[in-house]
Design a protein around this motif. Structure first.
Motif, short mmCIF file in Angstrom:
data_model
loop_
_atom_site.label_atom_id
_atom_site.label_comp_id
_atom_site.label_asym_id
_atom_site.label_seq_id
_atom_site.Cartn_x
_atom_site.Cartn_y
_atom_site.Cartn_z
N LEU A 95 0.94 -1.42 -0.06
CA LEU A 95 -0.28 0.01 -0.04
C LEU A 95 1.02 1.29 0.00
O LEU A 95 2.09 1.17 0.60
N PHE A 96 0.30 2.29 -0.49
CA PHE A 96 0.89 3.52 -0.36
C PHE A 96 1.04 4.15 1.04
O PHE A 96 -0.07 4.43 1.33
N ALA A 97 2.00 4.38 1.60
CA ALA A 97 1.94 4.81 3.08
C ALA A 97 1.46 6.28 3.17
O ALA A 97 0.78 6.43 4.53
N HIS A 98 1.66 7.02 2.28
CA HIS A 98 1.14 8.52 2.39
C HIS A 98 -0.14 8.56 2.19
O HIS A 98 -0.77 9.79 2.17
N LEU A 99 -1.05 7.60 1.65
CA LEU A 99 -2.34 7.70 1.26
C LEU A 99 -3.38 6.97 2.12
O LEU A 99 -3.08 5.89 2.78
N SER A 100 -4.69 7.46 2.16
CA SER A 100 -5.42 7.12 3.07
C SER A 100 -6.00 5.58 2.32
O SER A 100 -5.69 5.31 1.07
N ALA A 101 -6.87 4.66 3.23
CA ALA A 101 -7.15 3.45 2.61
C ALA A 101 -8.03 3.77 1.25
O ALA A 101 -7.74 3.17 0.38
N LEU A 102 -9.01 4.61 1.25
CA LEU A 102 -9.92 4.99 0.32
C LEU A 102 -9.00 5.55 -0.98
O LEU A 102 -9.26 5.01 -2.11
N ASP A 103 -8.04 6.47 -0.66
CA ASP A 103 -7.34 6.77 -1.84
C ASP A 103 -6.18 5.69 -2.55
O ASP A 103 -6.04 5.74 -3.55
N ASN A 104 -5.83 4.62 -1.63
CA ASN A 104 -5.08 3.55 -1.84
C ASN A 104 -5.84 2.79 -2.99
O ASN A 104 -5.62 2.29 -4.23
N VAL A 105 -7.03 2.64 -2.79
CA VAL A 105 -8.20 1.72 -3.54
C VAL A 105 -8.68 2.63 -4.58
O VAL A 105 -8.66 2.12 -5.82
N ALA A 106 -8.58 3.94 -4.66
CA ALA A 106 -9.06 4.44 -5.90
C ALA A 106 -8.07 4.96 -6.70
O ALA A 106 -8.32 5.01 -8.06
#
Length: 248
Positions: A95-106
């Protein structure tokens, strides 16, 4: 849904997959089992050309993957489009550490599929609800448990609306008490008839969820059948030895 014929892969002089032929039906959950180093992960990675096979053909939904019908290499942009038809869930969550769960998935729907930011985030919200993370959409990976992070990774695969999802030992990096929350999501997907190929050492999942179990050793498919057949009535001596070793 998936047709693999004569798939061959070597690294230098070492042959990892001599010649694998396997079909996966629409809505089927196929679980690959076998000793470490038997070629299971390499097989998954060859399917969407994360590793480039040295021979054989792969078709998803009737379309050849990785090469043109004439056997020529595809441009990278076309290969990326083909890859997006497979979801891939890795051992590590990536996962991208700097992004929220929502933005990782989007991120995938927005960057690869070309959805608008709002449409991608709406799709991500739905995917996170499917993996029971609706309350955690704004958290970054460091704020989530390993099991929650792996469920974000599953949601990320779902948000691409793939034809098939490949799981490479998705619970092996998790603490034992977190394993079931990931397996429960995978059981839900199997019940919803998502086409899946799963590499796992979780034999209870293979026994209870798989439509078909495939036993591999030394890069070859030794035996395949229903869980009842493979676990209860294995035909091959090599399969019997492997299962016996698990029970001792």
């Amino acid at each position: 849904m998936l047709s693999i014929e004569g798939l061959h892969k070597r690294f230098g002089d070492k042959v990892i997959l001599p010649s694998v032929t396997l079909d996966v039906g629409h809505g089927e959950t196929v679980v690959l089992i076998g000793p470490s180093g038997s070629g299971k992960t390499t097989l998954l990675r060859c399917l969407n050309f994360l590793e480039r096979p040295d021979g054989g053909t792969i078709r998803l939904g009737g379309q050849r993957i990785g090469l043109s019908e004439q056997g020529r290499a595809l441009p990278e942009a076309e290969l990326a489009r083909q890859r997006s038809r497979f979801g891939f869930v890795f051992q590590r969550f990536n996962l991208f550490a700097h992004l929220s769960a929502l933005d990782n998935v989007a991120a995938g729907p927005q960057r690869v599929l070309g959805l608008s930011r709002d449409a991608a985030r709406a799709r991500a919200q739905v995917a996170l609800e499917k993996v029971h993370l609706a309350q955690h959409v704004n958290k970054r990976p460091a704020q989530l448990s390993g099991g929650q992070q792996q469920r974000v990774a599953i949601a990320r695969a779902l948000a691409m609306e793939p034809q098939m999802i490949l799981f490479d030992e998705p619970t092996s990096a998790l603490d034992p008490e977190l394993v079931n929350e990931v397996l429960d999501v995978m059981r839900d997907l199997a019940a919803a008839r998502m086409t899946m190929m799963v590499v796992t050492h979780e034999m209870s999942f293979a026994r209870n969820v798989a439509h078909r179990v495939v036993f591999m050793d030394a890069g070859a498919i030794i035996e395949q059948g229903t869980p009842g057949d493979v676990f209860g009535r294995p035909r091959e001596e090599r399969t019997r030895r492997f299962l016996q070793h698990l029970h001792t």
